[in-house]
Design a protein around this motif. Structure first.
Motif, mmCIF file in Angstrom:
data_model
loop_
_atom_site.group_PDB
_atom_site.id
_atom_site.type_symbol
_atom_site.label_atom_id
_atom_site.label_comp_id
_atom_site.label_asym_id
_atom_site.label_seq_id
_atom_site.Cartn_x
_atom_site.Cartn_y
_atom_site.Cartn_z
ATOM 1 N N LYS A 1 57.389 46.427 -28.110
ATOM 2 C CA LYS A 1 57.642 45.579 -29.387
ATOM 3 C C LYS A 1 59.059 46.837 -30.335
ATOM 4 O O LYS A 1 58.828 47.559 -30.051
ATOM 5 N N GLY A 2 59.929 46.263 -29.927
ATOM 6 C CA GLY A 2 61.487 46.857 -30.876
ATOM 7 C C GLY A 2 62.382 47.425 -29.083
ATOM 8 O O GLY A 2 63.248 47.921 -29.606
ATOM 9 N N ARG A 3 61.499 47.018 -28.021
ATOM 10 C CA ARG A 3 62.442 47.321 -26.479
ATOM 11 C C ARG A 3 62.657 46.201 -25.981
ATOM 12 O O ARG A 3 64.137 45.889 -25.696
#
Length: 127
Positions: free
Chosen positions: A65-67
């Motif tokens: 998540k976020g990458r």
């Protein structure tokens, strides 16, 4: 069944980016939720990301998540996984998959729900 072919894997250094693609043919791609999974030798296949058939709903494993960003281009019958800030722990064989049931609004992280799978593409990350 829908036929799926992944591409875009390779060898990168930690911190680099890769974009995986999954080309679909056969059944109507646009009505199925899609997912990305990964698997290391001797380990179970694990969920990475999923996207609803319209593209409006997405889900991610906490570890990415976020990458990572999942997206789809229904006009091109193609699924994507943009992977940024890659880490050695991300090194696996990545598989795309299509949900067995059409027009499902919610996405799922369960391997058993996905009925069509690609052959996988290797991602290697050096530290």
């Amino acid at each position: 069944q829908v036929q799926l072919v992944e591409s875009g894997g390779g060898l990168v250094q930690a911190g680099d980016s890769l974009r995986l693609s999954c080309a679909a043919s056969g059944r109507t791609f646009t009505i199925y939720a899609m997912g990305w999974f990964r698997q290391a030798p001797g380990k179970e296949r694990e969920f990475v990301a999923a996207i609803g058939y319209s593209g409006g709903v997405t889900a991610y494993a906490d570890s990415v998540k976020g990458r990572f960003t999942i997206s789809r281009d229904n006009a091109k019958n193609t699924l994507y996984l943009q992977m940024n800030a890659l880490q050695p722990d991300d090194a696996d064989v990545y598989y795309c998959a299509a949900d067995s049931t059409p027009c499902v609004v919610e996405v799922t992280t369960s391997v058993s729900v996905y009925g069509s799978w690609g052959q996988g593409t290797q991602v290697t990350v050096s530290s």
